[in-house]
Write an enzyme that holds these catalytic residues in place. Sequence first.
Site, PDB file in Angstrom:
ATOM      1  N   GLU A 116      17.538  -7.237  -3.467  1.00  0.00           N
ATOM      2  CA  GLU A 116      16.728  -6.018  -3.599  1.00  0.00           C
ATOM      3  C   GLU A 116      17.502  -4.811  -3.066  1.00  0.00           C
ATOM      4  O   GLU A 116      17.523  -3.740  -3.674  1.00  0.00           O
ATOM      5  CB  GLU A 116      15.415  -6.187  -2.833  1.00  0.00           C
ATOM      6  CG  GLU A 116      14.539  -7.305  -3.384  1.00  0.00           C
ATOM      7  CD  GLU A 116      13.384  -7.675  -2.461  1.00  0.00           C
ATOM      8  OE1 GLU A 116      12.285  -7.906  -2.960  1.00  0.00           O
ATOM      9  OE2 GLU A 116      13.590  -7.747  -1.227  1.00  0.00           O
ATOM     10  N   ASP A 130       7.551 -12.629 -10.713  1.00  0.00           N
ATOM     11  CA  ASP A 130       6.955 -13.944 -11.019  1.00  0.00           C
ATOM     12  C   ASP A 130       5.444 -13.815 -10.947  1.00  0.00           C
ATOM     13  O   ASP A 130       4.922 -12.763 -10.553  1.00  0.00           O
ATOM     14  CB  ASP A 130       7.424 -14.990  -9.999  1.00  0.00           C
ATOM     15  CG  ASP A 130       6.999 -14.622  -8.585  1.00  0.00           C
ATOM     16  OD1 ASP A 130       7.689 -13.802  -7.959  1.00  0.00           O
ATOM     17  OD2 ASP A 130       5.946 -15.105  -8.125  1.00  0.00           O
TER      18      ASP A 130
HETATM   19  N1  ADE Z   1       7.394 -11.991  -3.699  1.00  0.00           N
HETATM   20  C1  ADE Z   1       7.720 -12.219  -4.988  1.00  0.00           C
HETATM   21  N2  ADE Z   1       6.932 -13.163  -5.523  1.00  0.00           N
HETATM   22  C2  ADE Z   1       6.091 -13.559  -4.540  1.00  0.00           C
HETATM   23  C3  ADE Z   1       5.068 -14.525  -4.473  1.00  0.00           C
HETATM   24  N3  ADE Z   1       4.747 -15.279  -5.520  1.00  0.00           N
HETATM   25  N4  ADE Z   1       4.422 -14.685  -3.285  1.00  0.00           N
HETATM   26  C4  ADE Z   1       4.760 -13.916  -2.219  1.00  0.00           C
HETATM   27  N5  ADE Z   1       5.732 -13.015  -2.227  1.00  0.00           N
HETATM   28  C5  ADE Z   1       6.394 -12.816  -3.381  1.00  0.00           C
END
Ligand code: ADE
Length: 228
Positions: A13, A195
Amino acid sequence: MNRIGIIFAMKEELEATLEKLEVINEFKIFDLDFFECKYKDKTCVLVECGIGKVNAARCSQILIDNLEIDVILNVGVAGGISSFVNICDVVVADKLVQHDFDLRPFDYERGFIPKVGKYINCDEYLVKLASEINIDNKISIGTIASGDIFVTEEMMGKKINDKFSALCVEMEGAAIAQICYLSNVPFLVIRSISDSPNGNNNITFDEFLDQSSKMAANFLIQLLNKIN
Ligand code: ADE
């Protein structure tokens, strides 16, 4: 707002943004590496805080106490938990909540922190500037929920969306918000979706981490162009 602290949880990031700025100075405080960068008339101090709320809170306090910043931005990726957001979309928080903070046995609402509250609002001026940026209708503004859990179970994502009306989950934003609130420092959280909790989104996360980090970095640059 000329001296801007920018916190990232992970190297990927941080690097997506470092690529776009000119580094003028590097220094260390304890284990944390700080990159002082120039962008037009602004000085940005970038730092990778590490994953989770404690790392994020501690790094925020170090920035505030030592580096004379006017504002803190938190930039990175998040898991989408609303049907309104898709992979690589950008979510700008107007407020944040800690979904894993639970004092319900003492009659507080889930997420409520005594002397702080449940939701912590981001700086109004920054939210307004962010709301004027349009990248192919891929920008949403709303609640971001943070907790010390990488959310993989679809049910948990649904529950967090249901309980807090959150668009996405991540692991640092609300801790940074809490520190900034307590120290009276304006802040904003910008995340791009890597995600969506579905049982195996750790795979999707790895696949889209770089791409979504770049989306968040692009958005950040557009915001820096607008901040006065
Ligand atoms: N950061 C990116 N994806 C995430 C997720 N599924 N849960 C917590 N933090 C995240």
